[in-house]
Scaffold this motif. Sequence first.
Motif: not given
Length: 311
Positions: A5-9, A49-52, A66-68, A73-75
């Motif tokens: 999981i990668s969260v940026s700004h 909730s945002i990550i999901c 690796g999927h935005d 979204y689906k991947r």
Amino acid sequence: MSSVISVSHLTKRYASGLEALKDVNLDIRRGEIFALLGPNGAGKTTLISIICGIVTPTSGEVKADGHDIKTEYKRARSKIGLVPQELTTDAFETVWATVTFSRGLFGLPPNPDHIEKVLKDLSLWEKRQSKIIELSGGMKRRVMIAKALSHEPEILFLDEPTAGVDVELRRDMWELVRGLRERGVTIILTTHYIEEAEEMADRVGVISRGELILVEEKTELMKKLGKKQLTLVLAEPMTAVPPELDEWPLELKADGNELEMTFDANAERTGIPSLLKRMTDLGIGLKDLHTRESSLEEIFVGLVSQRKDAA
């Protein structure tokens, strides 16, 4: 270790003006158990909730394996299992039907063997033909976990998973979590039971007022921010600390029967033997001595209090 999981700004601002998240940056490692701690309203559930893909961010980027989360979204969502705080499921469906249906929502073919294993792991097998409305709160919580695991996710979010669950069920759930981690599943949890984070987590993140104020290896966090306390139980009470002991930060307790000294958990402990020798030279007898270390809860409360004071 690679990030799953990668969260940026990441920022989330509501129309009311409330800024629920403020420039959050976070990388969660593949295969770890990550505990997200924070008081009510800190932004934990908003971040999950945002990550999901449930809540849309105001700005920033989130990637799952690796999927935005927005453009793929689906991947991205197929990699994630979510156990929300709220017990939301069809009250009149059977356990078997609701868990099987959850798998189908991800476009996966039926796999009765997998569903059976999940239900057995969660001690739900005997309840598989029971309707959800007939179950206890703890059993409903287990069903929520079973639904989240139905599509064999690589990442599992547990948002207050043991809230309202009795001790026995909580123990069973954490045994399941350990088993999932051993199979390579990444676990991200929020909890008010900080002792669970202390026992289970590899790393800890602390969020307060929408800001991620700290991310640290649990053991390193406790070394850096923890305190140790030495308590010396005196053979005879004293009315004041002798001036010969002034070089040590000793505090005489109100009844005069105990001396206490607080020091950094990672500090050199060579001062303790010299303190005991000096007390012996002064003829100060001891009945007992013991030490204790700060808990993760005490560290967490201290961090949040500092943040409030600085605001």
